[in-house]
Design a protein around this motif. Structure first.
Motif, PDB file in Angstrom:
ATOM      1  N   GLY A  40       0.801  -1.216   0.000  1.00 51.95           N
ATOM      2  CA  GLY A  40       0.000   0.000   0.000  1.00 51.95           C
ATOM      3  C   GLY A  40       0.834   1.266   0.000  1.00 51.95           C
ATOM      4  N   PRO A  41       0.162   2.413  -0.161  1.00 47.69           N
ATOM      5  CA  PRO A  41      -1.261   2.620  -0.432  1.00 47.69           C
ATOM      6  C   PRO A  41      -1.633   2.110  -1.823  1.00 47.69           C
ATOM      7  CG  PRO A  41      -0.198   4.632   0.367  1.00 47.69           C
ATOM      8  CD  PRO A  41       0.880   3.692   0.003  1.00 47.69           C
ATOM      9  N   ALA A  42      -2.920   1.802  -2.016  1.00 49.20           N
ATOM     10  CA  ALA A  42      -3.328   1.214  -3.282  1.00 49.20           C
ATOM     11  C   ALA A  42      -4.796   1.494  -3.558  1.00 49.20           C
ATOM     12  CB  ALA A  42      -3.078  -0.291  -3.264  1.00 49.20           C
ATOM     13  N   SER A  43      -5.145   1.446  -4.834  1.00 46.38           N
ATOM     14  CA  SER A  43      -6.525   1.649  -5.269  1.00 46.38           C
ATOM     15  C   SER A  43      -7.258   0.321  -5.322  1.00 46.38           C
ATOM     16  CB  SER A  43      -6.545   2.280  -6.659  1.00 46.38           C
ATOM     17  OG  SER A  43      -6.033   1.364  -7.621  1.00 46.38           O
ATOM     18  N   ALA A  96     -10.063  -0.130  10.031  1.00 44.57           N
ATOM     19  CA  ALA A  96      -8.848  -0.901   9.750  1.00 44.57           C
ATOM     20  C   ALA A  96      -8.034  -0.310   8.607  1.00 44.57           C
ATOM     21  CB  ALA A  96      -9.207  -2.358   9.430  1.00 44.57           C
ATOM     22  N   VAL A  97      -8.663   0.542   7.787  1.00 40.75           N
ATOM     23  CA  VAL A  97      -7.950   1.213   6.708  1.00 40.75           C
ATOM     24  C   VAL A  97      -8.336   2.689   6.711  1.00 40.75           C
ATOM     25  CG1 VAL A  97      -7.871  -0.866   5.268  1.00 40.75           C
ATOM     26  CG2 VAL A  97      -9.733   0.778   4.953  1.00 40.75           C
ATOM     27  N   GLU A  98      -7.535   3.485   6.046  1.00 40.65           N
ATOM     28  CA  GLU A  98      -7.845   4.891   5.856  1.00 40.65           C
ATOM     29  C   GLU A  98      -7.740   5.235   4.376  1.00 40.65           C
ATOM     30  OE1 GLU A  98      -5.094   7.105   8.145  1.00 40.65           O
ATOM     31  OE2 GLU A  98      -3.338   6.511   6.996  1.00 40.65           O
ATOM     32  N   GLN A  99      -8.388   6.313   3.962  1.00 42.48           N
ATOM     33  CA  GLN A  99      -8.390   6.709   2.567  1.00 42.48           C
ATOM     34  C   GLN A  99      -7.473   7.901   2.345  1.00 42.48           C
ATOM     35  OE1 GLN A  99     -12.073   6.719   0.344  1.00 42.48           O
ATOM     36  NE2 GLN A  99     -13.172   5.673   1.998  1.00 42.48           N
ATOM     37  N   LEU A 100      -6.820   7.887   1.186  1.00 39.61           N
ATOM     38  CA  LEU A 100      -5.941   8.957   0.773  1.00 39.61           C
ATOM     39  C   LEU A 100      -6.316   9.369  -0.639  1.00 39.61           C
ATOM     40  CD1 LEU A 100      -4.137   6.634   2.413  1.00 39.61           C
ATOM     41  CD2 LEU A 100      -2.343   8.308   2.087  1.00 39.61           C
ATOM     42  N   GLU A 101      -5.801  10.520  -1.041  1.00 37.43           N
ATOM     43  CA  GLU A 101      -5.994  10.970  -2.415  1.00 37.43           C
ATOM     44  C   GLU A 101      -4.660  10.875  -3.139  1.00 37.43           C
ATOM     45  OE1 GLU A 101      -7.054  15.052  -4.843  1.00 37.43           O
ATOM     46  OE2 GLU A 101      -8.071  14.679  -2.929  1.00 37.43           O
ATOM     47  N   GLY A 102      -4.629  10.039  -4.180  1.00 33.17           N
ATOM     48  CA  GLY A 102      -3.403   9.850  -4.925  1.00 33.17           C
ATOM     49  C   GLY A 102      -3.316  10.755  -6.138  1.00 33.17           C
ATOM     50  N   THR A 134      -6.945   9.945  -7.598  1.00 36.28           N
ATOM     51  CA  THR A 134      -7.297   8.537  -7.425  1.00 36.28           C
ATOM     52  C   THR A 134      -7.521   8.230  -5.947  1.00 36.28           C
ATOM     53  OG1 THR A 134      -5.935   7.945  -9.329  1.00 36.28           O
ATOM     54  CG2 THR A 134      -6.538   6.160  -7.822  1.00 36.28           C
ATOM     55  N   ALA A 135      -8.613   7.521  -5.640  1.00 31.39           N
ATOM     56  CA  ALA A 135      -8.888   7.112  -4.263  1.00 31.39           C
ATOM     57  C   ALA A 135      -7.987   5.930  -3.902  1.00 31.39           C
ATOM     58  CB  ALA A 135     -10.350   6.721  -4.111  1.00 31.39           C
ATOM     59  N   LEU A 136      -7.235   6.109  -2.834  1.00 35.67           N
ATOM     60  CA  LEU A 136      -6.316   5.072  -2.375  1.00 35.67           C
ATOM     61  C   LEU A 136      -6.668   4.672  -0.949  1.00 35.67           C
ATOM     62  CD1 LEU A 136      -2.928   6.604  -3.599  1.00 35.67           C
ATOM     63  CD2 LEU A 136      -4.365   4.928  -4.786  1.00 35.67           C
ATOM     64  N   PHE A 137      -6.303   3.440  -0.606  1.00 33.37           N
ATOM     65  CA  PHE A 137      -6.528   2.922   0.743  1.00 33.37           C
ATOM     66  C   PHE A 137      -5.186   2.484   1.320  1.00 33.37           C
ATOM     67  CE2 PHE A 137     -10.462   2.488  -1.534  1.00 33.37           C
ATOM     68  CZ  PHE A 137     -11.461   2.749  -0.600  1.00 33.37           C
ATOM     69  N   ASP A 138      -5.096   2.553   2.638  1.00 36.39           N
ATOM     70  CA  ASP A 138      -3.863   2.128   3.292  1.00 36.39           C
ATOM     71  C   ASP A 138      -4.151   1.735   4.726  1.00 36.39           C
ATOM     72  OD1 ASP A 138      -1.218   1.484   3.442  1.00 36.39           O
ATOM     73  OD2 ASP A 138      -0.472   3.534   3.536  1.00 36.39           O
ATOM     74  N   VAL A 139      -3.182   1.047   5.309  1.00 35.59           N
ATOM     75  CA  VAL A 139      -3.247   0.697   6.723  1.00 35.59           C
ATOM     76  C   VAL A 139      -2.826   1.921   7.530  1.00 35.59           C
ATOM     77  CG1 VAL A 139      -2.365  -0.855   8.494  1.00 35.59           C
ATOM     78  CG2 VAL A 139      -2.669  -1.686   6.149  1.00 35.59           C
ATOM     79  N   PRO A 140      -3.595   2.306   8.542  1.00 34.65           N
ATOM     80  CA  PRO A 140      -3.216   3.480   9.339  1.00 34.65           C
ATOM     81  C   PRO A 140      -1.817   3.329   9.934  1.00 34.65           C
ATOM     82  CG  PRO A 140      -5.460   2.806   9.854  1.00 34.65           C
ATOM     83  CD  PRO A 140      -4.884   1.727   8.977  1.00 34.65           C
ATOM     84  N   ALA A 141      -1.088   4.431   9.926  1.00 38.00           N
ATOM     85  CA  ALA A 141       0.256   4.497  10.514  1.00 38.00           C
ATOM     86  C   ALA A 141       1.287   3.654   9.792  1.00 38.00           C
ATOM     87  CB  ALA A 141       0.221   4.108  12.000  1.00 38.00           C
ATOM     88  N   ALA A 142       0.972   3.191   8.583  1.00 41.22           N
ATOM     89  CA  ALA A 142       1.956   2.449   7.800  1.00 41.22           C
ATOM     90  C   ALA A 142       3.043   3.398   7.306  1.00 41.22           C
ATOM     91  CB  ALA A 142       1.277   1.771   6.611  1.00 41.22           C
ATOM     92  N   PRO A 143       4.264   2.889   7.086  1.00 33.85           N
ATOM     93  CA  PRO A 143       5.355   3.782   6.671  1.00 33.85           C
ATOM     94  C   PRO A 143       5.139   4.367   5.276  1.00 33.85           C
ATOM     95  CG  PRO A 143       6.045   1.480   6.606  1.00 33.85           C
ATOM     96  CD  PRO A 143       4.714   1.499   7.280  1.00 33.85           C
ATOM     97  N   ARG A 144       5.315   5.690   5.185  1.00 32.14           N
ATOM     98  CA  ARG A 144       5.250   6.400   3.905  1.00 32.14           C
ATOM     99  C   ARG A 144       6.406   7.392   3.888  1.00 32.14           C
ATOM    100  NH1 ARG A 144      -0.591   7.866   5.414  1.00 32.14           N
ATOM    101  NH2 ARG A 144      -1.614   5.825   5.381  1.00 32.14           N
ATOM    102  N   PRO A 145       7.578   6.959   3.464  1.00 30.21           N
ATOM    103  CA  PRO A 145       8.758   7.829   3.506  1.00 30.21           C
ATOM    104  C   PRO A 145       8.606   9.038   2.593  1.00 30.21           C
ATOM    105  CG  PRO A 145       9.365   5.526   3.184  1.00 30.21           C
ATOM    106  CD  PRO A 145       7.887   5.605   2.995  1.00 30.21           C
TER     107      PRO A 145
END
Length: 382
Positions: free
Chosen positions: A212-215, A242-248, A252-263
């Protein structure tokens, strides 16, 4: 929250242990990266060499022999190496896909129905309580269904039935010409074509942890599951928190695990010599996350072969292959001296790994090099 294309690239590399090799065991690394493409026996080894500080081919052998890591037909209906604890839930999530793809077509052409498949599977698993060669499995099928039905029946059953591949020796654990199988007695045997919602949600979460993050389209591509049930699974996970939404990129609507690493986008990404079919290249509908669009047709061939690639600054920059004297690197664009130095160091390490196993790994795919455009070619010497 918005996330850029380059930040997506770095998130993927971080979770796939490609920003920095990690001091993990083989088993823990496979768990972290979720799934390694394994239709070519060497690829899981080279994928793990790219990710671990203390890589040992013998440790991979031991993980397969002890079934802490198992090899089976799973996502995209291809062979993957996964952590043993993940196999059952992945298999249950894949049930509708395997049912549709393997109990039709050649299976149906043999005069068999899906009901026949579900009836045969428990019997086949009983026969495979102990490891069986492919020849023994085919003989079992022929004894029950006849010689004319055997090819289509076995073609369907070997992917549809929950079977694990058994190490057979050779340079990469599965090097023998013919495969061997054993029943995966890890839980209830899935039957029918119904989706298991909890299993699918678990697969989606594991995917997001590793890629993730992924559509919705990305998750569906990875699993070869239709988008509608993937969307339902993501929405159910969203309601649970269990997941959160982001804007890519491109909204694009993306989903990810909360607090997952995003450098950050400017996080350095070291050069790598990627295995054929490395999962990082294939886990998305939008493969521009790692493969520049201009290079996609060069490294992913029409028949599905995915060449061993050079990764420079986090993106595919060319391909590599072993040749007499070292590793031949073909760059599709000019690379800075520091990138060549990094690739040369990687080549030295890779040559050491290959020397004990198969110095000419992937040589059967060298015919693709004749179809590459003019590019910068260097020998990274042994």
């Amino acid at each position: 929250m918005e996330i850029t294309a380059r930040e997506l690239n770095r998130a993927t590399l971080s979770r796939q242990l490609m920003l920095e090799r990690q001091p993990l065991s083989v088993v823990d690394a496979v768990r972290r990266v979720v799934a390694l493409q394994a239709q070519y026996a060497a690829s899981p080894y080279l994928a793990l060499w790219n990710r671990l500080t203390r890589f040992s081919s013998a440790d991979v052998d031991a993980a397969f022999t002890g079934r802490a890591v198992v090899k089976a037909t799973l996502m995209r209906i291809t062979l993957h190496a996964v952590h043993a604890d993940d196999y059952q839930v992945f298999r249950e999530a894949m049930q509708p896909t395997l049912y549709a793809s393997r109990l039709g077509y050649r299976f149906a052409a043999a005069g068999l129905t899906p009901a026949d498949g579900d009836e045969l599977v428990p019997q086949l698993l009983t026969f495979a309580e102990q490891p069986r060669t492919a020849a023994e499995m085919e003989a079992w099928v022929e004894e029950r269904l006849g010689a004319e039905r055997k090819p289509g029946a076995w073609w369907g059953l070997r992917a549809y039935a929950p079977l694990l591949h058994v190490p057979t020796g050779g340079p990469w654990s599965f090097g023998a010409p013919r495969s061997s199988y054993v029943a995966a007695r890890t839980g209830p045997v899935p039957t029918g074509k119904e989706t298991a919602p909890e299993a699918l949600q678990s697969l989606v979460l594991r995917y997001l942890e590793g890629f993730g993050p992924a559509s919705v389209a990305d998750v569906a591509q990875f699993a070869t599951v239709q988008r509608a049930p993937i969307r339902q699974a993501l929405l159910a996970l969203d309601r649970k928190g269990a997941v959160e939404q982001l804007e890519g990129p491109d909204s694009t609507a993306l989903f990810d695990v909360p607090a997952a690493p995003r450098p950050p986008a400017d996080t350095p990404a070291p050069p790598r010599l990627m295995a054929m079919w490395d999962s990082t290249l294939l886990a998305y509908a939008d493969r521009s996350r790692v493969i520049p669009p201009a290079y996609r047709r060069l490294v992913i061939r029409n028949n599905g072969d995915v060449l061993p690639t050079l990764l420079v600054d986090g993106y595919v920059a060319g391909v590599w292959r072993p040749v007499d004297g070292g590793i031949e690197a073909t760059a599709f664009h000019d690379l800075p001296p520091a990138a060549w130095e990094g690739l040369a160091a990687e080549a030295q390490s890779l040559i050491t790994v290959l020397a004990d196993r198969d110095p000419r790994v992937y040589s059967r795919y060298h015919h693709w090099w004749a179809k590459l455009p003019d590019a910068q070619v260097r020998l990274l010497p042994a």
